[in-house]
Scaffold this active site. Sequence first.
Site, PDB file in Angstrom:
ATOM      1  N   ARG A 130     -21.256  -3.606  -5.801  1.00  0.00           N
ATOM      2  CA  ARG A 130     -20.439  -4.804  -5.494  1.00  0.00           C
ATOM      3  C   ARG A 130     -19.279  -4.984  -6.458  1.00  0.00           C
ATOM      4  NH1 ARG A 130     -25.641  -6.599  -4.814  1.00  0.00           N
ATOM      5  NH2 ARG A 130     -26.249  -6.734  -2.623  1.00  0.00           N
ATOM      6  N   LYS A 152      -4.325  -3.039  -4.161  1.00  0.00           N
ATOM      7  CA  LYS A 152      -4.697  -2.634  -2.801  1.00  0.00           C
ATOM      8  C   LYS A 152      -5.392  -1.289  -2.873  1.00  0.00           C
ATOM      9  CE  LYS A 152      -1.201  -4.806   0.166  1.00  0.00           C
ATOM     10  NZ  LYS A 152      -0.123  -4.531   1.140  1.00  0.00           N
ATOM     11  N   GLU A 194      10.625   4.813  -3.634  1.00  0.00           N
ATOM     12  CA  GLU A 194      10.034   3.482  -3.887  1.00  0.00           C
ATOM     13  C   GLU A 194      10.718   2.813  -5.088  1.00  0.00           C
ATOM     14  OE1 GLU A 194       7.958   2.290  -1.671  1.00  0.00           O
ATOM     15  OE2 GLU A 194       6.755   3.938  -0.856  1.00  0.00           O
ATOM     16  N   LYS A 235       7.313  -5.076  -9.043  1.00  0.00           N
ATOM     17  CA  LYS A 235       6.131  -5.179  -8.184  1.00  0.00           C
ATOM     18  C   LYS A 235       5.120  -6.157  -8.790  1.00  0.00           C
ATOM     19  CE  LYS A 235       2.690  -2.970  -5.381  1.00  0.00           C
ATOM     20  NZ  LYS A 235       2.117  -1.785  -4.754  1.00  0.00           N
ATOM     21  N   GLU A 245      -0.533 -10.828   0.024  1.00  0.00           N
ATOM     22  CA  GLU A 245       0.498 -10.625   1.037  1.00  0.00           C
ATOM     23  C   GLU A 245       0.473 -11.670   2.145  1.00  0.00           C
ATOM     24  OE1 GLU A 245       1.354  -6.513   1.957  1.00  0.00           O
ATOM     25  OE2 GLU A 245       2.396  -7.101   3.787  1.00  0.00           O
ATOM     26  N   ARG A 249       5.059 -10.795  -0.836  1.00  0.00           N
ATOM     27  CA  ARG A 249       4.669  -9.394  -1.055  1.00  0.00           C
ATOM     28  C   ARG A 249       5.162  -8.497   0.081  1.00  0.00           C
ATOM     29  NH1 ARG A 249      -1.015  -6.997  -3.665  1.00  0.00           N
ATOM     30  NH2 ARG A 249      -0.360  -4.833  -3.541  1.00  0.00           N
ATOM     31  N   ASN A 253       7.622  -4.062   1.783  1.00  0.00           N
ATOM     32  CA  ASN A 253       7.627  -3.217   2.982  1.00  0.00           C
ATOM     33  C   ASN A 253       9.036  -2.858   3.441  1.00  0.00           C
ATOM     34  OD1 ASN A 253       4.813  -3.178   3.219  1.00  0.00           O
ATOM     35  ND2 ASN A 253       4.819  -5.173   4.224  1.00  0.00           N
ATOM     36  N   HIS A 256       9.725   0.123   5.580  1.00  0.00           N
ATOM     37  CA  HIS A 256       8.425   0.645   5.997  1.00  0.00           C
ATOM     38  C   HIS A 256       8.125   0.487   7.481  1.00  0.00           C
ATOM     39  CE1 HIS A 256       7.832   1.178   1.753  1.00  0.00           C
ATOM     40  NE2 HIS A 256       6.593   1.601   1.902  1.00  0.00           N
ATOM     41  N   HIS A 260       7.107   3.907   8.733  1.00  0.00           N
ATOM     42  CA  HIS A 260       5.761   4.208   9.246  1.00  0.00           C
ATOM     43  C   HIS A 260       5.829   4.848  10.626  1.00  0.00           C
ATOM     44  CE1 HIS A 260       3.643   1.127   6.404  1.00  0.00           C
ATOM     45  NE2 HIS A 260       3.725   2.324   5.864  1.00  0.00           N
ATOM     46  N   HIS A 274       5.703  10.371   2.733  1.00  0.00           N
ATOM     47  CA  HIS A 274       5.865   8.919   2.864  1.00  0.00           C
ATOM     48  C   HIS A 274       7.219   8.449   2.305  1.00  0.00           C
ATOM     49  CE1 HIS A 274       4.937   4.652   2.866  1.00  0.00           C
ATOM     50  NE2 HIS A 274       5.254   4.611   1.588  1.00  0.00           N
TER      51      HIS A 274
END
Length: 375
Positions: A130, A152, A194, A235, A245, A249, A253, A256, A260, A274
């Site tokens: 956990r 994340k 980035e 960031k 987000e 946040r 993107n 993106h 994507h 990417h």
Amino acid sequence: MTAPLRSSDPTIVNVALGERSYDIVIGRGLLASLGGRAATLKPGAKAAIVCDEALARLHLPVAEAALAGAGMTSSTIIVRQGEGSKAFDTLERVCDALIAAKIERGDLVIALGGGVVGDLAGFAAAIVRRGLDYIQVPTSLLAQVDSSVGGKTAINSSRGKNLIGAFHQPILVVADTAILDTLPPRQFRAGYAEVAKHALLGDAAFFSWLETNARDVFAGTAAREHAVATSCRMKANIVARDERETGERALLNLGHTFGHALEAAAGFSDRLLHGEAIAIGMVLAVEFSAKRGLLAAADAERVSRHLAAVGLPTRVSEIPGDMPGVDGLMDLMAQDKKVKRGRLTFILVRGIGAAFVAPDVDPGEVRALLSEKLA
Ligand SMILES: NC(=O)c1ccc[n+]([C@@H]2O[C@H](COP(=O)([O-])OP(=O)(O)OC[C@H]3O[C@@H](n4cnc5c(N)ncnc54)[C@H](O)[C@@H]3O)[C@@H](O)[C@H]2O)c1
Ligand SMILES: [Zn+2]
């Protein structure tokens, strides 16, 4: 803009998240200090290092020696290189190995690698017993400026990328910029997209600085530390204000939604990394902004000129192999998680350094832009 720090001074960027706050330590040659830093945060802990095959060959020995030097016992879990490791079977193996190594709540997981290892090991740390404490030791530029910061963690589902995961903040990030010397140049460039994104979304002075100093960032002088630190600070500040987000946040993107779709069209393969997809996506985003009258055409041009100058692709036509047409790309964008009730969410810019969330973009306008650009 402050002058780049001397490479002997590590830079510390704090991610301010209350009791889950942590430092990102940035500097050349920092891997050797990993043991001391880990032992200070977790006295008496044992560690499990998760890394991929490339890192096991190149940098694991220094990490192991650093931990041993600080009196910390460690074991190692090696996974296959590449995105394929962000999958249930590898996650199961890593979790099992952590349990077998008797890593308990007072112990430590260390993610030594690029974004793949960081996301995988971070997620394993989130769920084993956990929740275990973990340290990110990002080894790709993308991981140093992006994936290791913000908590994340995820693996992929057969239905899409990063769909199974958790928010789980590390207790420390150690970004050794000398580790990037062994990163393949194409991977470095992809990570640089980035860095440019962070400048474009919120720091015009940093964008200008990059235009002048990109060569030194690539060469690995003190400019590299400055670029990594400035990116992390951007960031970290955004994450501190909007960890999960729900708002700001989303600015991260930028590029993106288009990116994507291009990645998906290229089958998430080596055809298009990417960061390369994000470079093309950012150019589309600034061109879209210019078309809407938000941004001077000269500024849109400036963005694509800078990305091209460092060797990143800026046009869909630069992607090798066949790509779908406008309809195919529109379908892929509609499947993206940034779609709400048929409207697309885009990050647009009102100027270099001034991005904003446009939650209600008419797909027809996007189609018109793509038709023009793919013609
Ligand atoms: N969690 C987040 O917030 C977040 C953000 C952005 C991206 N990501 C994830 O990050 C992943 C991509 O990360 P990545 O680009 O680092 O990919 P990666 O981890 O696959 O690394 C790229 C390649 O470089 C190699 N490599 C890494 N460091 C090296 C070094 N120092 N020397 C030599 N080779 C080295 C790796 O073995 C790999 O082959 C994706 O899965 C993406 O979803 C996560
Ligand atoms: Zn990205």
